[in-house]
Design a protein around this motif. Structure first.
Motif, PDB file in Angstrom:
ATOM      1  N   UNK A 116       2.285   1.817  -3.461  1.00 16.94           N
ATOM      2  CA  UNK A 116       1.282   2.501  -4.461  1.00 16.94           C
ATOM      3  C   UNK A 116       0.930   3.861  -4.117  1.00 16.94           C
ATOM      4  N   UNK A 117       0.790   4.116  -2.749  1.00 12.33           N
ATOM      5  CA  UNK A 117       0.377   5.594  -2.623  1.00 12.33           C
ATOM      6  C   UNK A 117       1.398   6.353  -3.058  1.00 12.33           C
TER       7      UNK A 117
ATOM      8  N   UNK B 212       0.699  -1.289  -0.071  1.00 13.41           N
ATOM      9  CA  UNK B 212      -0.060  -0.114  -0.040  1.00 13.41           C
ATOM     10  C   UNK B 212       0.776   1.290   0.057  1.00 13.41           C
ATOM     11  N   UNK B 213       1.839   1.115   0.788  1.00 17.51           N
ATOM     12  CA  UNK B 213       2.931   2.333   0.842  1.00 17.51           C
ATOM     13  C   UNK B 213       3.561   2.682  -0.379  1.00 17.51           C
TER      14      UNK B 213
END
Lengths: 507, 200
Positions: A393-394, A390-391
């Motif tokens: 991607x963001x 997630x990190x």
């Protein structure tokens, strides 16, 4: 032979530049890291770093981007072997063979074969690249407007290989890319078209935000649909390097993969995946142990990895030799050059031969770096897959937006976001974003050469066809089109044959 | 598409899936092509084609310019391609019986809930971030976007959220302001930076 030496030693001569080495080191490490992160391929990475290449010279930009590609191809094999997740479609066969070896506790053998295949294939293919790109670039002097039109038509024909399973969706995607090129001033009459009175649209859309939106941001949006981690490394990881006997055994497969990968990579639209598949089959045919294929064959890994990496060099042949990009990454490579005011086309390599030197420096330099550090890095990369997806991607989305903002302010971000959203739906519903991106970059020169060529030939389309070089290129375009359609039909047949009625649900 | 909607999915035992493709060995892929969305997209393509045709036919053609094809040719051709292509795709979609089941689209990872609304929210946040940069400045904008997007992506560890936001914002600002020499808007922080004599 003289030109061959000039290109090769010109590239090697660039190694005296410490800035280039810094860029090669950063590019190679970045490439390996993103290669080890499944789903974040070279195309997305190119999209992230493209705005930064504006700070470099064109030669440095080419070397930097190719160092990323080399690192990426090598990095791909690490999660494929250790967690059974391919970083890209071309690595599927490495999963098939390498993950089997890892599960049997022979991780060092699998990683070692991937290391040898990838780097061996890469280094040998550089020589093939130089040998093939020089005669191609030499043709540039016989190119007038009709020949250029035929060349861009060939580029358009290549789109058929990127259309995906539905040819109609592929055609619509390509038309969308072409429409992007229509925006702005008409190339012959200088009439404004599709600008709707907006000053920002008067000179047309810059290709970079469109292409990065279509190829990189769309994929990041698609990946944000799901929250999960990449996987865990299971079992012990032995790092025993393959023996000399084993290396000798895989050498024929490695060389075969290199030649096949370079040649197939040079065919527009075919790419590394096709090259890897063909090389794998060939390796199985020449192997004394074909029964091992599918159960942990070291020849399978070597052939597959060599072909994938050699395709890096192969893809550059039409890209730098003729100015025709053949894949998402080469579209972005040419975009990086347009940022520096260079015009993609057959004159690119002849007017700026130092770009070929930059390509050689990038491919060779990154390979040399990986020869020295690659084995050590493979063990380190085991930890990379533990990074929170997630990190990644963001921060990737934030970096794309920042890059676009620095490139063209809020308008560039807006264009990038619009095409990112369009690309998201295209990816989800089978409209090829690669076809749209390729068409977007070819659109303006395609129309310009068609209309200016007609003026030059007294409005006679027949004169286009009767010119020898044009006729040859048009025949190649027809062959590419027929081959592409046949391939597409075969893929569709395979897809419908393997279609199983719905049994699972996803929310 | 949406999180609340349960959609049927098709397992396509293609070669890619057989060797694990996205999901790893033994996993299969889900092809969640919703026929209704597919149809809506095809109709949108047809409408786009009609609009492109109308606009291109209204493009002014300057007199006394020798140009056999003219500025309308390519856009009109593209308009026709959109209209016909959209029509063919729409017809094909209507003729397909099952609600889901084409392997044309890119699959989601199997066994993991997929949410279209999560992707939409990420897109929306990205638009807000774009608007925030010139108004509240890059630093504030990024310090708002990164935590919000991480929260949306189900990151709940405050330490990860805070550290990621701070380190990323500081690193990228330093890289652009000090290394690349690019001026990023600072918004309300501009005066404060001026007070401390830092480069903007």
């Amino acid at each position: 032979m003289e030109a061959f030496g000039e290109t090769l030693f010109g590239g090697i001569g660039l190694f005296g530049d410490p800035i280039l080495w810094v860029l090669l080191i950063v590019g190679t490490i970045l490439g390996v890291i993103v290669g080890a992160l499944p789903g974040i391929g070279a195309t997305v990475t190119y999209g992230l770093v493209l705005p930064f290449t504006f700070l470099m010279s064109p030669v440095e930009a080419v070397a930097f981007l190719l160092a990323i590609a080399v690192g990426n191809q090598y990095g791909n094999s690490i999660p494929a072997i250790l967690i059974g997740v391919p970083g890209s479609p071309a690595t599927i066969l490495t999963v098939l063979e390498g993950f089997q070896l890892h599960k049997r506790g022979e991780t060092g053998l699998a990683l070692g074969m991937a290391y040898l295949g990838a780097l061996g294939g890469q280094i040998v293919s550089v020589f093939f690249f130089i040998a093939l790109v020089i005669p191609l670039a030499g043709l540039a002097y016989v190119f007038l407007t009709p020949e250029l039109f035929a060349l861009y038509l060939l580029g358009m024909a290549c789109i058929v290989s990127l259309t995906g399973l539905s040819i109609w969706k592929g055609i619509v995607a390509a038309a969308l890319g072409l429409l992007v090129g229509v925006i702005g001033l008409d190339p012959v009459t200088i009439t404004p078209r599709f600008d709707f009175g907006f000053r920002e649209l008067r000179n047309g859309l810059d290709p970079e935000p469109v292409i990065i939106g279509l190829l990189a941001l769309s994929e990041l949006f698609r990946q944000s649909r799901q929250v999960f981690q990449w996987g865990e490394v299971r079992g012990a990881v032995s790092t025993k390097f393959p023996s000399v006997k084993q290396i000798r055994r895989v050498t024929p497969s490695l060389l075969l993969g290199t030649v096949t990968g370079t040649l197939i990579g040079a065919i527009p639209g075919a790419g590394g995946t096709t090259g890897a598949m063909i090389s794998y089959q060939q390796a199985k045919i020449i192997s004394k142990h074909p029964e091992e294929f599918g159960h942990g064959s070291i020849e399978g890994i070597a052939a597959n990895e060599a072909a994938q990496n050699a395709a890096n060099s192969g893809e550059l042949i039409p890209t730098l030799g003729l100015g025709i990009p053949v894949s998402g990454t080469t579209v972005l490579l040419l975009s990086a050059l347009t940022l520096h005011g260079l015009v993609p086309g057959p004159q690119l390599a002849t007017t700026r031969p130092e770009l070929l030197n930059g390509a050689v420096a990038g491919l060779l330099g990154a390979t040399l770096l990986l020869i020295v550090t690659g084995w050590w890095m493979a063990r380190w990369m085991i930890k990379i897959v533990a990074i929170d997806r997630s990190v990644v991607l963001v921060l990737s989305i934030a970096l794309v937006i920042l890059g676009m903002y620095t490139l063209g302010g809020v308008f560039a971000v807006l264009v990038c976001l619009i095409f990112g959203v369009i690309g998201y739906f295209m990816i989800r519903y089978g409209y090829s974003v690669a076809a749209a991106a390729l068409a977007a970059i070819l659109s303006a020169p395609f129309e310009r050469t068609l209309r200016q060529g007609l003026n030059l030939m007294d409005n006679s389309l027949i004169s286009f066809v009767t010119r020898p070089v044009t006729a040859v290129i048009l025949l190649i375009a027809a062959a590419v089109l027929i081959f592409g359609v046949a391939q597409l039909r075969s893929q569709r047949r395979e897809a419908s044959a393997s279609h199983i009625p719905p049994t699972q649900q996803s929310s | 598409m949406g999180r609340g909607k349960r959609s049927h999915a098709t397992i396509c035992a293609s070669d890619r899936a057989a060797v694990g493709a996205v999901g790893g060995p033994g996993r299969t892929e889900v092809y969640p092509l919703d026929r209704r969305v597919d149809l809506a997209l095809a109709v949108s393509v047809m409408i786009l084609g009609a609009l492109v045709l109308i606009i291109s036919l209204n493009t002014s053609v300057p007199p006394r310019v020798i140009d056999p094809l003219g500025p309308r040719f390519v856009p009109s051709f593209l308009g026709a391609v959109f209209a016909v292509g959209g029509g063919v795709i729409a017809a094909r979609t209507l003729l397909r019986r099952e609600l889901h089941g084409s392997a044309e689209g890119e699959p989601d990872e199997v066994g993991v809930p997929a949410s279209g609304s999560s992707a939409m929210a990420t897109m929306g946040l990205s638009v807000l971030y774009m608007l925030a940069i010139p108004t509240v400045g890059y630093i504030f904008g990024t310090l708002l976007f990164v935590p919000a997007a991480l929260w949306l992506m189900k990151v709940r560890r405050m330490r990860t959220i805070v550290a990621t936001s701070m380190v990323y914002t500081a690193a990228t600002y330093a890289l652009f302001a000090y290394v690349a020499g690019v001026d990023l808007p600072l918004g309300p922080l501009a005066e404060l930076v001026g007070v401390f004599g830092l480069p903007r």
